[in-house]
Structure formats: C-alpha cells, structure tokens
Design a protein around this motif. Structure first.
Motif, PDB file in Angstrom:
ATOM      1  N   ARG A 233       0.837  -1.213   0.000  1.00 32.48           N
ATOM      2  CA  ARG A 233       0.000   0.000   0.000  1.00 32.48           C
ATOM      3  C   ARG A 233       0.867   1.258   0.000  1.00 32.48           C
ATOM      4  O   ARG A 233       0.520   2.270  -0.632  1.00 32.48           O
ATOM      5  CB  ARG A 233      -0.948  -0.008   1.197  1.00 32.48           C
ATOM      6  N   ALA A 234       2.005   1.195   0.687  1.00 31.19           N
ATOM      7  CA  ALA A 234       2.922   2.340   0.699  1.00 31.19           C
ATOM      8  C   ALA A 234       3.545   2.557  -0.676  1.00 31.19           C
ATOM      9  O   ALA A 234       3.778   3.704  -1.085  1.00 31.19           O
ATOM     10  CB  ALA A 234       4.007   2.117   1.744  1.00 31.19           C
ATOM     11  N   VAL A 235       3.819   1.474  -1.395  1.00 33.90           N
ATOM     12  CA  VAL A 235       4.355   1.601  -2.751  1.00 33.90           C
ATOM     13  C   VAL A 235       3.345   2.302  -3.652  1.00 33.90           C
ATOM     14  O   VAL A 235       3.692   3.224  -4.412  1.00 33.90           O
ATOM     15  CB  VAL A 235       4.727   0.222  -3.327  1.00 33.90           C
ATOM     16  N   LEU A 236       2.082   1.871  -3.595  1.00 31.02           N
ATOM     17  CA  LEU A 236       1.049   2.500  -4.420  1.00 31.02           C
ATOM     18  C   LEU A 236       0.885   3.972  -4.061  1.00 31.02           C
ATOM     19  O   LEU A 236       0.733   4.820  -4.954  1.00 31.02           O
ATOM     20  CB  LEU A 236      -0.281   1.763  -4.260  1.00 31.02           C
ATOM     21  N   ALA A 237       0.915   4.272  -2.776  1.00 32.88           N
ATOM     22  CA  ALA A 237       0.776   5.670  -2.361  1.00 32.88           C
ATOM     23  C   ALA A 237       1.930   6.510  -2.895  1.00 32.88           C
ATOM     24  O   ALA A 237       1.730   7.649  -3.348  1.00 32.88           O
ATOM     25  CB  ALA A 237       0.713   5.751  -0.833  1.00 32.88           C
ATOM     26  N   ALA A 238       3.136   5.962  -2.867  1.00 31.21           N
ATOM     27  CA  ALA A 238       4.300   6.689  -3.378  1.00 31.21           C
ATOM     28  C   ALA A 238       4.190   6.915  -4.876  1.00 31.21           C
ATOM     29  O   ALA A 238       4.571   7.969  -5.394  1.00 31.21           O
ATOM     30  CB  ALA A 238       5.574   5.921  -3.058  1.00 31.21           C
ATOM     31  N   ALA A 239       3.665   5.926  -5.593  1.00 30.39           N
ATOM     32  CA  ALA A 239       3.500   6.067  -7.032  1.00 30.39           C
ATOM     33  C   ALA A 239       2.439   7.096  -7.388  1.00 30.39           C
ATOM     34  O   ALA A 239       2.532   7.768  -8.427  1.00 30.39           O
ATOM     35  CB  ALA A 239       3.146   4.717  -7.645  1.00 30.39           C
ATOM     36  N   ASP A 240       1.445   7.250  -6.519  1.00 27.07           N
ATOM     37  CA  ASP A 240       0.315   8.150  -6.797  1.00 27.07           C
ATOM     38  C   ASP A 240       0.552   9.586  -6.349  1.00 27.07           C
ATOM     39  O   ASP A 240       0.108  10.534  -7.009  1.00 27.07           O
ATOM     40  CB  ASP A 240      -0.947   7.639  -6.092  1.00 27.07           C
ATOM     41  N   ASP A 241       1.201   9.754  -5.210  1.00 22.61           N
ATOM     42  CA  ASP A 241       1.256  11.059  -4.549  1.00 22.61           C
ATOM     43  C   ASP A 241       2.559  11.783  -4.865  1.00 22.61           C
ATOM     44  O   ASP A 241       3.633  11.387  -4.390  1.00 22.61           O
ATOM     45  CB  ASP A 241       1.120  10.867  -3.037  1.00 22.61           C
ATOM     46  N   PRO A 242       2.518  12.856  -5.630  1.00 22.59           N
ATOM     47  CA  PRO A 242       3.748  13.568  -5.992  1.00 22.59           C
ATOM     48  C   PRO A 242       4.412  14.283  -4.826  1.00 22.59           C
ATOM     49  O   PRO A 242       5.549  14.749  -4.954  1.00 22.59           O
ATOM     50  CB  PRO A 242       3.274  14.580  -7.051  1.00 22.59           C
ATOM     51  N   THR A 243       3.724  14.368  -3.681  1.00 14.94           N
ATOM     52  CA  THR A 243       4.331  15.015  -2.509  1.00 14.94           C
ATOM     53  C   THR A 243       5.061  14.015  -1.610  1.00 14.94           C
ATOM     54  O   THR A 243       5.596  14.405  -0.569  1.00 14.94           O
ATOM     55  CB  THR A 243       3.262  15.743  -1.671  1.00 14.94           C
ATOM     56  N   THR A 244       5.108  12.737  -2.006  1.00 12.46           N
ATOM     57  CA  THR A 244       5.800  11.729  -1.199  1.00 12.46           C
ATOM     58  C   THR A 244       7.273  12.102  -1.054  1.00 12.46           C
ATOM     59  O   THR A 244       7.953  12.339  -2.058  1.00 12.46           O
ATOM     60  CB  THR A 244       5.700  10.343  -1.847  1.00 12.46           C
ATOM     61  N   PRO A 245       7.798  12.178   0.165  1.00 11.86           N
ATOM     62  CA  PRO A 245       9.226  12.515   0.344  1.00 11.86           C
ATOM     63  C   PRO A 245      10.129  11.474  -0.310  1.00 11.86           C
ATOM     64  O   PRO A 245       9.766  10.291  -0.412  1.00 11.86           O
ATOM     65  CB  PRO A 245       9.403  12.514   1.863  1.00 11.86           C
TER      66      PRO A 245
END
Length: 289
Positions: A233-245
């Motif tokens: 789920r963290a991988v998908l969030a990182a792929a989706d969210d351009p604000t991911t550090p």
C-alpha cells in the motif's frame, strides 16, 4: 491505465505490490528471476481474476534486464511506474563473509535497481513523466547490526543513489522515491538465515557461535513482522502522490526506531541492541580469550 513494472514478485512485498496495482486495473509486469517461483503469484491472481504479465527478469544480468524491458516497452510503450523491489540478504561477519556472497548482495540490492532504472529511463524521459520507487530498508537509516554490514551497506548505497537520481531526472518530469520498510514478512528473511553465511560448516570458524546467536534473534524478530500488504500500500501511495518525500519509512517499527535513534550515538545504541537480542535469543556467546 498505467504500465507498471515490479521486480522480485515471487513473494513478499513484490507479490503484494503486483496484485495491488492489478486490482486497480493497471497493466502490471510482475517480474521474477525464476518462473518456477511465480506459482503463488499466479494462483492468487487467478483467484481474484486479475490479469498479470509475468516476464523473466534477473536484475543481476544485463542481458536479462534489457530483454525484459525492451519486450515490455516495444509492446506497451514507455513505463509509467518502475518498482525496484528485488533484493537479497546474506548475514555474515565482515572478516570471513565469502566475497561472492557479498557481491551477490550488492549486485542485487544496488546494481540491480540501477540496471533496471537505466533501461526504463530513456522511455520516461522521451515522454516527460514517470515514477521510480526504490524499495530500500530501514537498515539504510539505522546502525548496522553485527553480521548485517553488507546488507545495510547495499541499502545505504541505494539510498545515496536515489538521492542523486532524484535531482538528475526531476527536470525531465520523473519522480524518484526511496521507501525504507521496517520488518515485514518476506522470503528474504528466511533466505538470509539459510546456511552458514561465513561459508564454513556449522559449529566451526571464529564467528560461528555469534552468527548462530544473531540468527536466533532475527528469527524471533521475524515472528512479529508486519503483513507485506501494508508495504505494498505504501508503494502504491508513493507512485500516486507527488508530494511523497524521497526518503519514506514504512511501518510502525521503522518510525519508532528512527525516533529512538534521534541523537543517540552508536556507542550508546549497541549495548541496548545487545540487551534486546539477549532477551530474545539468550546470552551472547563469549568469544575466545
């Protein structure tokens, strides 16, 4: 629909990540080094009626990487997302770890992600977009444990490479994220404890008893490892969210570990670590006198 390539999908985080992207309707290229290891992935995909492409890709082999990425991009165009997940661990002492074991760790955990990134970047640059998610480890951000130096060093090197790559490809519209998971239930934990990592028969060698003690500790830690689906789920969030550090830790244990280490020196940390290991694995064997 995005085109997503994930390495190391035979088990653990890679398997869960491939399924998670497929559930959303993305075109998923779930790569495995050995097709014989894809049974669980295919079984679960079939049970959920998910469509997956399962190419053979060995991240330690230039020709294998080139062939797999070329075949995918010739058919579907440039990739939208690359997840560099494939990794290995070999525990063992710095003095006696066989060089080929140490090289395997770096070939897989450092050179592997670089090989695949180099293969996909021309297409991403030409299109002006893309995301590269490098799956590193909490070991890159904390102090290295005894017998864990090569794994920690390889993941720290991946983190440094991710930083440089982040700045280099940003002008082309490409994002880079380096995820640093804590303890998750994956096959890498079992593989790291398979056999005598110092290359000597069990019960021999100057570090054999200490290495066996550490393995008992790691086995106990692995019993409480989190579900790999959380990391997916963290991988998908990182792929989706351009604000991911760029550096993003994953897991409650990882966040707690970083908070604990804030302002703590290695000399302060080591006795605490050894006490924790003793509580789970018994007294540390005494060295020769």
């Amino acid at each position: 629909m995005r085109s997503v390539l994930v390495t190391g999908c035979g088990s653990g985080i890679g398997l869960e990540t491939a399924l998670a992207f497929a559930r959303r309707g993305d075109r998923v290229h779930a790569c495995v080094r050995d097709p014989a290891t894809a049974g669980e992935l295919l079984r679960r995909a079939d049970a959920e009626q998910l469509t997956l492409d399962v190419p053979r890709l060995d991240v330690t082999d230039d020709a294998s990487v080139t062939a797999a990425v070329t075949a995918v991009q010739d058919r579907y165009g440039p990739l939208d997302v690359l997840v560099n997940n494939a990794g290995v661990d070999r525990t063992g002492p710095a003095e006696t770890m066989p060089p080929d074991h140490a090289r395997t760790v770096f070939e897989t955990n450092f050179w592997g992600p670089l090989r695949v990134a180099r293969a996909v970047l021309p297409g991403m640059r030409a299109r002006g977009s893309g995301v590269i998610v490098n799956v590193s480890s909490l070991a890159a951000r904390t102090f290295a444990v005894p017998h864990g130096g090569f794994y920690a060093a390889s993941k720290a090197a991946l983190g440094a490479l991710s930083e440089a790559l982040y700045a280099e490809v940003q002008p082309f519209g490409i994002r880079v994220v380096c995820l640093e998971p804590g303890s998750f239930a994956t096959a890498i934990q079992r593989a790291s404890r398979a056999g005598a990592a110092d290359g000597q028969p069990p019960g021999s060698g100057p570090y054999a008893a200490d290495h066996a003690w550490l393995d008992r500790f790691l086995a106990r830690v692995a019993e409480g490892a989190a579900d790999s689906a959380e990391a997916a789920r963290a991988v998908l969030a990182a792929a989706d969210d351009p604000t991911t550090p760029l550096h993003t830790v994953v897991g409650d244990d990882a966040r707690a570990a970083l908070e604990f280490l804030d302002g703590v020196s290695y000399e302060q940390w080591l006795p605490r670590f050894l006490e924790q290991a003793r509580s789970l694995a018994g007294p540390r064997p005494a060295g020769p006198r």
